[in-house]
Design an enzyme around this catalytic site. Structure first.
Site, PDB file in Angstrom:
ATOM      1  N   GLN A  78       0.834  -1.194   0.000  1.00  0.00           N
ATOM      2  CA  GLN A  78       0.000   0.000   0.000  1.00  0.00           C
ATOM      3  C   GLN A  78       0.876   1.253   0.000  1.00  0.00           C
ATOM      4  OE1 GLN A  78      -3.136   0.019   2.911  1.00  0.00           O
ATOM      5  NE2 GLN A  78      -3.924   1.956   2.165  1.00  0.00           N
ATOM      6  N   PHE A  79       1.142   1.771  -1.202  1.00  0.00           N
ATOM      7  CA  PHE A  79       1.998   2.954  -1.308  1.00  0.00           C
ATOM      8  C   PHE A  79       1.356   4.185  -0.672  1.00  0.00           C
ATOM      9  CE2 PHE A  79      -0.706   3.901  -4.882  1.00  0.00           C
ATOM     10  CZ  PHE A  79      -0.652   5.281  -5.023  1.00  0.00           C
ATOM     11  N   THR A  80       0.034   4.187  -0.506  1.00  0.00           N
ATOM     12  CA  THR A  80      -0.644   5.357   0.058  1.00  0.00           C
ATOM     13  C   THR A  80      -0.289   5.599   1.520  1.00  0.00           C
ATOM     14  OG1 THR A  80      -2.636   4.088   0.578  1.00  0.00           O
ATOM     15  CG2 THR A  80      -2.579   5.213  -1.567  1.00  0.00           C
TER      16      THR A  80
END
Length: 149
Positions: A78-80
């Site tokens: 999850q890059f967010t």
């Protein structure tokens, strides 16, 4: 590297109507790699996750690790987690690692968790995923290899 760790009674991730990972009692780990993260950051976060004593013992206290209960781990990239909302209303993601670096570090994270002897299920890197979970407690822990939290 950052991780959001949630204690779950069950969790699963689906990609385009296909279940790619599903676990019973254990931990759901959302993990993201940031600019400048290295293998040592991955090892730090993986060791923290593998050894976290956030599962309930017979008295209901957070005293047990995954190894103690034979629990499972569902790991979702999850890059967010590196979203920056300090300016404006739309997050910026310039602090996230580029896709190639993030994939390499994510795969190393999976290797490290498996090397700890844990059962690991996963999502699918760089795809749109639907994540379902039942958070026990609720218990949610944040881990950051840079010590930001």
């Amino acid at each position: 590297m950052r991780a959001v760790v949630q204690r779950v009674s069950r969790a699963k991730v689906t990609v385009a109507d296909e279940v790619t990972g599903e676990i019973g009692r254990g931990l759901l780990v959302l993990v993201g790699a940031g600019q400048g993260d290295s293998e040592s950051d991955v090892r730090y976060v993986a060791n923290k996750v593998a050894g976290l004593r956030i599962l309930a013992d017979e008295q209901g206290r957070m005293n047990l690790s995954l190894a103690d209960i034979g629990g499972e781990v569902l790991v979702v990239s999850q890059f967010t987690l590196f979203g920056d909302t300090r300016k404006g209303r739309r997050p910026g993601f310039s602090a996230a690692a580029d896709a190639e670096t993030a994939r390499r570090l994510y795969e190393l994270f999976l290797e490290e968790i498996r090397a700890a002897g844990l059962v690991v299920a996963t999502g699918r890197f760089q795809t749109e995923m639907a994540v379902e979970l039942v958070n026990e407690g609720p218990v949610t822990i944040l881990i950051d290899s840079s010590g930001d939290f």
